[in-house]
Design a protein around this motif. Structure first.
Motif, PDB file in Angstrom:
ATOM      1  N   GLU A  50      -1.614   2.031   4.292  1.00 36.56           N
ATOM      2  CA  GLU A  50      -2.171   2.296   2.849  1.00 36.56           C
ATOM      3  C   GLU A  50      -3.047   3.482   3.107  1.00 36.56           C
ATOM      4  O   GLU A  50      -3.210   4.380   2.220  1.00 36.56           O
ATOM      5  CB  GLU A  50      -3.109   0.924   2.623  1.00 36.56           C
ATOM      6  CG  GLU A  50      -2.289  -0.246   2.127  1.00 36.56           C
ATOM      7  CD  GLU A  50      -3.265  -1.342   1.902  1.00 36.56           C
ATOM      8  OE1 GLU A  50      -4.465  -1.488   2.242  1.00 36.56           O
ATOM      9  OE2 GLU A  50      -2.691  -2.538   1.295  1.00 36.56           O
ATOM     10  N   THR A  51      -3.781   3.727   4.661  1.00 34.86           N
ATOM     11  CA  THR A  51      -4.598   4.913   4.539  1.00 34.86           C
ATOM     12  C   THR A  51      -3.699   6.115   4.838  1.00 34.86           C
ATOM     13  O   THR A  51      -4.157   7.066   4.133  1.00 34.86           O
ATOM     14  CB  THR A  51      -5.382   4.628   6.008  1.00 34.86           C
ATOM     15  OG1 THR A  51      -6.437   3.236   6.143  1.00 34.86           O
ATOM     16  CG2 THR A  51      -6.139   6.025   6.174  1.00 34.86           C
ATOM     17  N   LYS A  52      -2.453   5.898   5.246  1.00 34.84           N
ATOM     18  CA  LYS A  52      -1.595   7.072   5.326  1.00 34.84           C
ATOM     19  C   LYS A  52      -1.289   7.261   3.979  1.00 34.84           C
ATOM     20  O   LYS A  52      -1.176   8.642   3.799  1.00 34.84           O
ATOM     21  CB  LYS A  52      -0.524   6.688   6.265  1.00 34.84           C
ATOM     22  CG  LYS A  52      -0.672   6.520   7.747  1.00 34.84           C
ATOM     23  CD  LYS A  52       0.669   6.271   8.649  1.00 34.84           C
ATOM     24  CE  LYS A  52       0.229   6.294   9.917  1.00 34.84           C
ATOM     25  NZ  LYS A  52       1.670   6.125  10.595  1.00 34.84           N
ATOM     26  N   MET A  53      -0.943   6.414   3.137  1.00 30.72           N
ATOM     27  CA  MET A  53      -0.175   6.759   1.721  1.00 30.72           C
ATOM     28  C   MET A  53      -1.295   7.631   0.970  1.00 30.72           C
ATOM     29  O   MET A  53      -1.163   8.388   0.455  1.00 30.72           O
ATOM     30  CB  MET A  53       0.113   5.463   1.231  1.00 30.72           C
ATOM     31  CG  MET A  53       1.740   5.028   1.905  1.00 30.72           C
ATOM     32  SD  MET A  53       2.247   3.537   0.778  1.00 30.72           S
ATOM     33  CE  MET A  53       1.221   2.186   1.016  1.00 30.72           C
ATOM     34  N   MET A  54      -2.663   6.816   1.382  1.00 35.87           N
ATOM     35  CA  MET A  54      -3.887   7.556   0.371  1.00 35.87           C
ATOM     36  C   MET A  54      -4.072   8.965   0.994  1.00 35.87           C
ATOM     37  O   MET A  54      -4.116   9.685  -0.104  1.00 35.87           O
ATOM     38  CB  MET A  54      -5.136   6.700   0.592  1.00 35.87           C
ATOM     39  CG  MET A  54      -6.330   7.081  -0.375  1.00 35.87           C
ATOM     40  SD  MET A  54      -7.700   6.367   0.312  1.00 35.87           S
ATOM     41  CE  MET A  54      -7.915   6.655   1.984  1.00 35.87           C
ATOM     42  N   VAL A  55      -3.946   9.175   2.175  1.00 37.54           N
ATOM     43  CA  VAL A  55      -4.502  10.563   2.631  1.00 37.54           C
ATOM     44  C   VAL A  55      -3.225  11.617   2.297  1.00 37.54           C
ATOM     45  O   VAL A  55      -3.635  12.473   1.860  1.00 37.54           O
ATOM     46  CB  VAL A  55      -4.781  10.432   4.192  1.00 37.54           C
ATOM     47  CG1 VAL A  55      -4.872  11.998   4.661  1.00 37.54           C
ATOM     48  CG2 VAL A  55      -5.941   9.632   4.570  1.00 37.54           C
TER      49      VAL A  55
END
Length: 267
Positions: A115-120
């Protein structure tokens, strides 16, 4: 008689968890051994399944011709995509840095990393696209729009190049696999399938129905891609496929050159 029947039923109920645990333990052991052999030889289960059904995974000349095709395409696609991959590199470096920072806080659910990768990445891409659109409107230039299109094409080319590289490696391993080794893998698969059938009573309904799928039912369904391969030369077929998204979009299939059997980021 009724008491004996009731006692027998109670014994069966008491033995059921034990039988289920034994079946699960056998299934785990057989699947682990079979997967270890697949990983060691670099062969996919679908190849072993085909060998078990028709006696041969693929003819050697199919392997050699497919190996040559995919080696050429992989080289060309990576060559065209290299400038775009260099342009994407700062984003990937930053995302990997954020991943390490997140994992340094201790064990956590793997989806939090994804989720962090997708958000960034989503925020960076949106900011980049908006910036390019603003520049294009301000300066009345089509260059920023062409650059956006090329960066998108870079990811598609990268997906296809990785898929070709994985297929090339798989065909290479299959081409030089000894018939005796394939026969041993077929036997290992049969043992794993027998253990799976024995444990099917304790599996969820969806999994149990999938276990009963026959070889013919498991064959790929008719698709545009298979039609391209049949009606067009191989190089033209692959060019047409470039304009379509791959049906397989799993991270393990389009972004990694080697299989990872878990989603453990620490592994």
């Amino acid at each position: 008689g009724g008491g004996g029947g009731g006692g027998g039923g109670g014994a069966l109920e008491r033995d059921a968890p034990k039988a289920s645990a034994l079946a699960a333990a056998r299934l785990k052991a057989e699947l682990s051994e079979y997967q270890r052999l697949l990983d060691q030889k670099g062969i996919k289960d679908e190849r072993v399944r085909r060998a078990a059904a028709v006696g041969q995974a693929l003819p050697w000349y199919w392997c050699a011709w497919g190996l040559a095709q995919r080696a050429v395409l992989c080289s060309l696609l990576f060559a065209v995509a290299t400038p775009g991959l260099v342009a994407w590199m700062p984003v990937w470096v930053y995302v990997k840095r954020r991943e390490r920072m997140l994992m340094a806080k201790g064990p956590r659910w793997n989806d939090s990393v994804a989720e962090t990768k997708m958000m960034v990445c989503a925020l960076i891409v949106m900011a980049f696209v908006l910036g390019c659109l603003g520049y294009a409107l301000l300066h009345r230039s089509a260059v920023p729009l062409a650059f956006i299109a090329y960066l998108y094409a870079t990811m598609r080319l990268y997906e296809e190049a990785v898929a070709d590289a994985r297929s090339c490696y798989s065909l290479y391993k299959l081409l030089f696999l000894r018939p005796s080794t394939m026969a041993a893998m077929v036997q290992k698969r049969k043992a794993a399938k027998a253990a799976l059938d024995a444990a099917s009573f304790s599996l969820p309904d969806g999994v149990a129905s999938e276990v009963k799928t026959t070889h013919d039912e498991a064959l790929p369904k008719t698709s545009w891609r298979r039609a391209f391969d049949f009606y067009f030369p191989w190089w033209l077929s692959r060019l047409l496929v470039l304009f379509m998204r791959r049906r397989k979009k799993d991270w393990n299939e389009v972004l990694r050159l080697e299989d990872h059997n878990t989603m453990d980021y620490v592994e």
